[in-house]
Design an enzyme around this catalytic site. Structure first.
Site, PDB file in Angstrom:
ATOM      1  N   SER A 153      32.330  40.688  48.891  1.00  0.00           N
ATOM      2  CA  SER A 153      31.350  40.399  49.937  1.00  0.00           C
ATOM      3  C   SER A 153      30.444  41.600  50.171  1.00  0.00           C
ATOM      4  O   SER A 153      29.316  41.447  50.659  1.00  0.00           O
ATOM      5  CB  SER A 153      32.069  40.017  51.244  1.00  0.00           C
ATOM      6  OG  SER A 153      32.877  41.086  51.694  1.00  0.00           O
TER       7      SER A 153
ATOM      8  N   TYR B 224      31.067  51.722  44.916  1.00  0.00           N
ATOM      9  CA  TYR B 224      31.819  50.460  44.796  1.00  0.00           C
ATOM     10  C   TYR B 224      30.859  49.269  44.871  1.00  0.00           C
ATOM     11  O   TYR B 224      30.909  48.341  44.060  1.00  0.00           O
ATOM     12  CB  TYR B 224      32.861  50.388  45.910  1.00  0.00           C
ATOM     13  CG  TYR B 224      33.640  49.102  45.956  1.00  0.00           C
ATOM     14  CD1 TYR B 224      34.656  48.846  45.051  1.00  0.00           C
ATOM     15  CD2 TYR B 224      33.366  48.135  46.924  1.00  0.00           C
ATOM     16  CE1 TYR B 224      35.387  47.654  45.102  1.00  0.00           C
ATOM     17  CE2 TYR B 224      34.085  46.947  46.993  1.00  0.00           C
ATOM     18  CZ  TYR B 224      35.089  46.719  46.076  1.00  0.00           C
ATOM     19  OH  TYR B 224      35.806  45.542  46.130  1.00  0.00           O
TER      20      TYR B 224
HETATM   21  P1  NDP Z   1      44.703  46.375  44.706  1.00  0.00           P
HETATM   22  O1  NDP Z   1      44.342  47.805  44.578  1.00  0.00           O
HETATM   23  O2  NDP Z   1      45.568  45.968  45.815  1.00  0.00           O
HETATM   24  O3  NDP Z   1      45.327  45.869  43.315  1.00  0.00           O
HETATM   25  C1  NDP Z   1      44.589  46.163  42.140  1.00  0.00           C
HETATM   26  C2  NDP Z   1      45.166  45.485  40.942  1.00  0.00           C
HETATM   27  O4  NDP Z   1      44.313  45.817  39.839  1.00  0.00           O
HETATM   28  C3  NDP Z   1      46.546  45.977  40.591  1.00  0.00           C
HETATM   29  O5  NDP Z   1      47.265  44.933  39.980  1.00  0.00           O
HETATM   30  C4  NDP Z   1      46.261  47.094  39.590  1.00  0.00           C
HETATM   31  O6  NDP Z   1      47.267  47.224  38.617  1.00  0.00           O
HETATM   32  C5  NDP Z   1      45.035  46.561  38.886  1.00  0.00           C
HETATM   33  N1  NDP Z   1      44.233  47.648  38.348  1.00  0.00           N
HETATM   34  C6  NDP Z   1      43.639  48.662  39.021  1.00  0.00           C
HETATM   35  N2  NDP Z   1      43.030  49.482  38.151  1.00  0.00           N
HETATM   36  C7  NDP Z   1      43.267  48.978  36.910  1.00  0.00           C
HETATM   37  C8  NDP Z   1      42.910  49.385  35.615  1.00  0.00           C
HETATM   38  N3  NDP Z   1      42.208  50.486  35.394  1.00  0.00           N
HETATM   39  N4  NDP Z   1      43.306  48.633  34.575  1.00  0.00           N
HETATM   40  C9  NDP Z   1      44.055  47.513  34.764  1.00  0.00           C
HETATM   41  N5  NDP Z   1      44.431  47.082  35.977  1.00  0.00           N
HETATM   42  C10 NDP Z   1      44.033  47.808  37.040  1.00  0.00           C
HETATM   43  O7  NDP Z   1      43.290  45.591  44.771  1.00  0.00           O
HETATM   44  P2  NDP Z   1      42.930  44.158  45.383  1.00  0.00           P
HETATM   45  O8  NDP Z   1      43.899  43.136  44.957  1.00  0.00           O
HETATM   46  O9  NDP Z   1      42.596  44.312  46.808  1.00  0.00           O
HETATM   47  O10 NDP Z   1      41.539  43.894  44.624  1.00  0.00           O
HETATM   48  C11 NDP Z   1      41.449  43.024  43.513  1.00  0.00           C
HETATM   49  C12 NDP Z   1      39.976  42.759  43.257  1.00  0.00           C
HETATM   50  O11 NDP Z   1      39.394  42.190  44.443  1.00  0.00           O
HETATM   51  C13 NDP Z   1      39.179  44.023  42.954  1.00  0.00           C
HETATM   52  O12 NDP Z   1      38.187  43.730  41.971  1.00  0.00           O
HETATM   53  C14 NDP Z   1      38.532  44.343  44.295  1.00  0.00           C
HETATM   54  O13 NDP Z   1      37.367  45.095  44.135  1.00  0.00           O
HETATM   55  C15 NDP Z   1      38.277  42.954  44.828  1.00  0.00           C
HETATM   56  N6  NDP Z   1      38.086  42.866  46.265  1.00  0.00           N
HETATM   57  C16 NDP Z   1      39.102  43.174  47.135  1.00  0.00           C
HETATM   58  C17 NDP Z   1      38.888  43.052  48.494  1.00  0.00           C
HETATM   59  C18 NDP Z   1      39.933  43.365  49.512  1.00  0.00           C
HETATM   60  O14 NDP Z   1      39.629  43.401  50.718  1.00  0.00           O
HETATM   61  N7  NDP Z   1      41.186  43.597  49.110  1.00  0.00           N
HETATM   62  C19 NDP Z   1      37.591  42.600  49.039  1.00  0.00           C
HETATM   63  C20 NDP Z   1      36.611  42.308  48.034  1.00  0.00           C
HETATM   64  C21 NDP Z   1      36.872  42.429  46.717  1.00  0.00           C
HETATM   65  P3  NDP Z   1      48.199  48.539  38.405  1.00  0.00           P
HETATM   66  O15 NDP Z   1      48.813  48.867  39.721  1.00  0.00           O
HETATM   67  O16 NDP Z   1      49.171  48.074  37.369  1.00  0.00           O
HETATM   68  O17 NDP Z   1      47.305  49.610  37.886  1.00  0.00           O
END
Ligand code: NDP
Length: 249
Positions: free
Chosen positions: A145, A158
């Protein structure tokens, strides 16, 4: 899971599927009948738990270590998905990171890392998936968003990366429509995850702006992804589905 499940016979790859929103998406697509591969970077144990949960529910899953910021690893993950699951029908570009700070202070290395994971990783996974995808395929990006409404300071880079995904989404729909592949983006608003816990510092700022009065849960973002992945969404492409509890309303 029944044979009437909307994704029976389909295969999916969810990047960053070890935790939070990506884990919820992986479990939901599996519950809807798909065989699901997830990538992870730093959380092998969590990735294993997602695979175990899907298998315990009668589904098929696979975890692949692949840093979304490493193009070779991402290409290999798509290849492994195709080889082990028999194809790729659905790609969910979920892996993303946020390293926030005032623009004048943000380290160039942090800028480059965010571009690598949030933008280059999306491009490489999409390109490699499309090379293996048949008509009926689905590309689903997880945007933010913030690309529509920048609600708080320190997230300029970001937001830059999520804006790039928004442009890629629209233009890619033109490229892939003739191939019978749809491309859409789900834009989560504030969602309760490790990145943005509902009792964390961001929540203190954005919480009052939620029209429905609470944060989203990962399963609610997964539901939006499941819809776009389903046959019901065949006529939807180049779209952005805001799943934000009215945060940007
Ligand atoms: P989290 O940080 O809670 O989880 C991130 C996930 O992505 C983990 O499973 C992590 O795996 C994986 N990840 C991170 N970096 C890498 C990498 N370099 N390569 C492979 N896997 C990776 O994030 P969210 O679940 O909150 O976010 C998920 C998506 O949603 C993102 O794109 C974020 O920008 C988007 N988003 C989130 C919002 C929110 O409020 N939470 C709002 C808007 C968008 P591991 O631990 O194994 O590295």
């Amino acid at each position: 899971m029944s044979n009437n499940s909307p994704l029976t016979g389909k295969t999916a790859l969810v990047t960053g599927g070890s935790r939070s929103i990506g884990a919820a998406i992986a479990k939901r697509l599996a519950a809807d009948g798909a065989a699901v591969a997830i990538t992870y970077n730093g959380s092998p144990d969590k990735a294993g738990e997602v695979v175990a949960a899907i298998e315990a529910a009668g589904g098929r899953a696979l975890a692949i270590q692949a840093d979304a910021g490493n193009a070779d690893a991402v290409r290999a993950a798509v290849g492994q998905t195709v080889a082990q699951l028999g194809g790729i029908d659905i790609l969910v570009n979920n892996a993303g990171i946020a390293i926030n700070g005032p623009v004048e202070e943000i380290a160039f290395a942090d800028y480059e890392r965010m571009i690598a994971v949030n933008v280059t990783g999306v491009f490489v996974a999409t390109q490699e998936a499309v090379r293996n995808m048949k008509a009926g395929g689905r590309i689903i990006h997880i945007g933010s968003s913030m690309a529509r409404y920048a609600a708080f300071p320190t997230a300029s880079v970001y937001t830059l990366t999520k804006g790039a995904v928004a442009g890629f989404n629209r233009s890619l729909a033109r490229d892939l429509g003739p191939k019978g592949i749809t491309v859409n983006t789900v834009l989560p608003g504030p969602t309760n995850t490790d990145m943005n816990p509902k009792d964390g510092p961001v929540a203190a700022i954005v919480g009052p702006g939620m029209a429905i009065g609470r944060y989203g849960e990962p399963e609610e973002i997964a539901a939006a992804v499941a819809f776009l992945a389903s046959p019901d969404a065949a006529f939807i492409t180049g779209a952005e589905l805001m799943a934000d509890g009215g945060f940007t309303a």
